[in-house]
Design an enzyme around this catalytic site. Sequence first.
Site, mmCIF file in Angstrom:
data_model
loop_
_atom_site.group_PDB
_atom_site.id
_atom_site.type_symbol
_atom_site.label_atom_id
_atom_site.label_comp_id
_atom_site.label_asym_id
_atom_site.label_seq_id
_atom_site.Cartn_x
_atom_site.Cartn_y
_atom_site.Cartn_z
ATOM 1 N N ARG A 23 0.828 -1.211 0.000
ATOM 2 C CA ARG A 23 0.000 0.000 0.000
ATOM 3 C C ARG A 23 0.859 1.257 0.000
ATOM 4 O O ARG A 23 0.468 2.281 -0.554
ATOM 5 C CB ARG A 23 -0.915 0.001 1.232
ATOM 6 C CG ARG A 23 -1.995 -1.058 1.225
ATOM 7 C CD ARG A 23 -2.938 -0.895 2.421
ATOM 8 N NE ARG A 23 -3.815 -2.046 2.534
ATOM 9 C CZ ARG A 23 -3.645 -3.055 3.396
ATOM 10 N NH1 ARG A 23 -2.625 -3.019 4.249
ATOM 11 N NH2 ARG A 23 -4.483 -4.067 3.423
ATOM 12 N N CYS A 46 -7.788 -19.910 14.115
ATOM 13 C CA CYS A 46 -8.697 -19.888 15.272
ATOM 14 C C CYS A 46 -10.076 -20.425 14.915
ATOM 15 O O CYS A 46 -10.829 -20.848 15.793
ATOM 16 C CB CYS A 46 -8.832 -18.468 15.801
ATOM 17 S SG CYS A 46 -7.287 -17.729 16.351
ATOM 18 N N VAL A 83 11.522 -21.847 3.070
ATOM 19 C CA VAL A 83 12.848 -21.273 3.260
ATOM 20 C C VAL A 83 13.608 -22.166 4.237
ATOM 21 O O VAL A 83 13.140 -22.427 5.347
ATOM 22 C CB VAL A 83 12.764 -19.825 3.788
ATOM 23 C CG1 VAL A 83 14.158 -19.307 4.154
ATOM 24 C CG2 VAL A 83 12.125 -18.927 2.737
ATOM 25 N N ASN A 310 -1.751 -10.016 13.249
ATOM 26 C CA ASN A 310 -2.183 -9.041 12.243
ATOM 27 C C ASN A 310 -1.674 -7.640 12.569
ATOM 28 O O ASN A 310 -1.286 -6.887 11.665
ATOM 29 C CB ASN A 310 -3.711 -9.056 12.137
ATOM 30 C CG ASN A 310 -4.210 -10.190 11.268
ATOM 31 O OD1 ASN A 310 -4.112 -10.149 10.051
ATOM 32 N ND2 ASN A 310 -4.739 -11.234 11.891
ATOM 33 N N TYR A 431 -25.605 1.060 30.198
ATOM 34 C CA TYR A 431 -26.540 0.291 31.021
ATOM 35 C C TYR A 431 -27.940 0.337 30.440
ATOM 36 O O TYR A 431 -28.452 1.385 30.045
ATOM 37 C CB TYR A 431 -26.602 0.826 32.456
ATOM 38 C CG TYR A 431 -27.866 0.369 33.181
ATOM 39 C CD1 TYR A 431 -28.026 -0.982 33.523
ATOM 40 C CD2 TYR A 431 -28.902 1.253 33.446
ATOM 41 C CE1 TYR A 431 -29.190 -1.421 34.132
ATOM 42 C CE2 TYR A 431 -30.068 0.824 34.065
ATOM 43 C CZ TYR A 431 -30.218 -0.511 34.411
ATOM 44 O OH TYR A 431 -31.369 -0.951 35.002
ATOM 45 N N TRP A 439 -25.073 -2.069 38.234
ATOM 46 C CA TRP A 439 -23.625 -2.175 38.403
ATOM 47 C C TRP A 439 -23.139 -3.355 37.572
ATOM 48 O O TRP A 439 -23.467 -4.502 37.839
ATOM 49 C CB TRP A 439 -23.265 -2.386 39.877
ATOM 50 C CG TRP A 439 -23.317 -1.122 40.683
ATOM 51 C CD1 TRP A 439 -24.379 -0.641 41.389
ATOM 52 C CD2 TRP A 439 -22.266 -0.181 40.853
ATOM 53 N NE1 TRP A 439 -24.069 0.535 41.986
ATOM 54 C CE2 TRP A 439 -22.753 0.858 41.682
ATOM 55 C CE3 TRP A 439 -20.944 -0.103 40.393
ATOM 56 C CZ2 TRP A 439 -21.995 1.957 42.058
ATOM 57 C CZ3 TRP A 439 -20.178 0.989 40.773
ATOM 58 C CH2 TRP A 439 -20.700 1.999 41.591
ATOM 59 N N ARG A 447 -15.272 -2.697 42.805
ATOM 60 C CA ARG A 447 -15.654 -2.130 44.108
ATOM 61 C C ARG A 447 -15.182 -3.026 45.254
ATOM 62 O O ARG A 447 -14.656 -2.541 46.272
ATOM 63 C CB ARG A 447 -17.174 -1.964 44.168
ATOM 64 C CG ARG A 447 -17.726 -0.883 43.271
ATOM 65 C CD ARG A 447 -19.246 -0.803 43.359
ATOM 66 N NE ARG A 447 -19.680 -0.355 44.692
ATOM 67 C CZ ARG A 447 -20.963 -0.276 45.044
ATOM 68 N NH1 ARG A 447 -21.918 -0.652 44.189
ATOM 69 N NH2 ARG A 447 -21.306 0.148 46.244
#
Length: 457
Positions: A23, A46, A83, A310, A431, A439, A447
Amino acid sequence: MSERLVVIGGDAAGMSAASQARRLKGPDELEIVAFERGHFTSFSACGIPYWVGGEVAERDELIARTPEEHRERAIDLRMRTEVVRIDVAGQRVVARDLESGEEYTTAYDKLVIATGARPVRPQLPGIDAPGVHGVQTLDDGQALLDSLRRTEGRKAVVVGAGYIGVEMAEAMTNRGYEVTVVNRGAQPMATLDPDMGRLVGEAMAGMGVRMVNDAEVTKVLTGEDGRVRAVATEDAEYPADVVILGIGVRPETGLARAAGLPVGVHGGLLTDRAMRVRGHADIWAGGDCVEVLDLVSGSERHIALGTHANKHGQIIGSNAGGGYATFPGVVGTAVSKVCDLEIARTGLREKDAKAAGLQYVTTTIESTSRAGYYPGAALMTVKMLAERRTGRLLGLQIVGREGAAKRVDIAAVALTAGMTVEQMTALDLGYAPPFSPVWDPVLVAARKAVTAVRAAG
């Protein structure tokens, strides 16, 4: 006069580097030659367990870019070519065509080493018998599927209980096999602390997977036809129509070692932040063959993940193409699943914190993925580690059902930013009852960690 960039390895890091360099510089400025010893490029290793298990229907869905597509971008990609030697002083590589056996030399101005990792395959009697499979490449996945079609039996033994082991246990369960996992550790998922790994083991047993912990395979037994029939440990034999090895991987650095390039304590190549091999201005390395900086402990570690590979490739390609980019390091984030159980971790385990000489506190909480009154709320267990004196977040582990695993990303960002658990409690997270309790479970753990840090003085 153009320069030549030679790339060793045609998967994530190697071809990302080649593509990014292209690129930035056209063919008149930079010739790019890439060598790949296999049949495929730019594929998702994966995804192989999900192809084997049937969630992904076709092999080619795992291929991000074919050799032909790379060649259309003016990359001279040479398939089935390995190689076999790097001549650092002479700035050239010796390659062997695996079909013809012919060897030839190619000079380089810049070199990228992206040789990946190799599966651990212990030297045991019967380990090479038909029906024993690794799952590192698409060729491996195809060989396993072909083997399953040839056998009528329905018993599978998975050796190892790390990421690949538990994912392949799920794949074989999905295919209707009776699955036994032989694991030399006390609990599956050694990337978790034992108390969290125990939750994974209990869940797998509840799914019908037979867990055999604290056991090491001593040999593979074969039948009269030479095909695998069982796996043996010191204490027992486990019938098997197919055996899948999921013992882990090691950096593939034999070529680099022979060339005198620097290798770390975990066997991976050592690079600087620009992914240059240390001491070599025109050689870069990335992907599963390198060691990277752990931002939490400050030490080098080896982590074989496509996400890192990557990124390494993008950085290498930018630098080899005349730009500048750096890779700061990792915090060790990983997620997996076995059937409907989600597993996640980031940062340090207790053993890692001890090895780094850190004093720490731990907290463990149970919560739900949604508001408790909202349909589909699923339980999860969250364990958090914090530095005893400063309250700095050191690590997080999650085991739970739907909606659990990706919450680890909250902690991954906090680790990268060097946040304390007290700072985390003020995070402005999204939320609504369908997505979280008021929470969030990660904040509940934070916490509780704040309280533990204060109690520890």
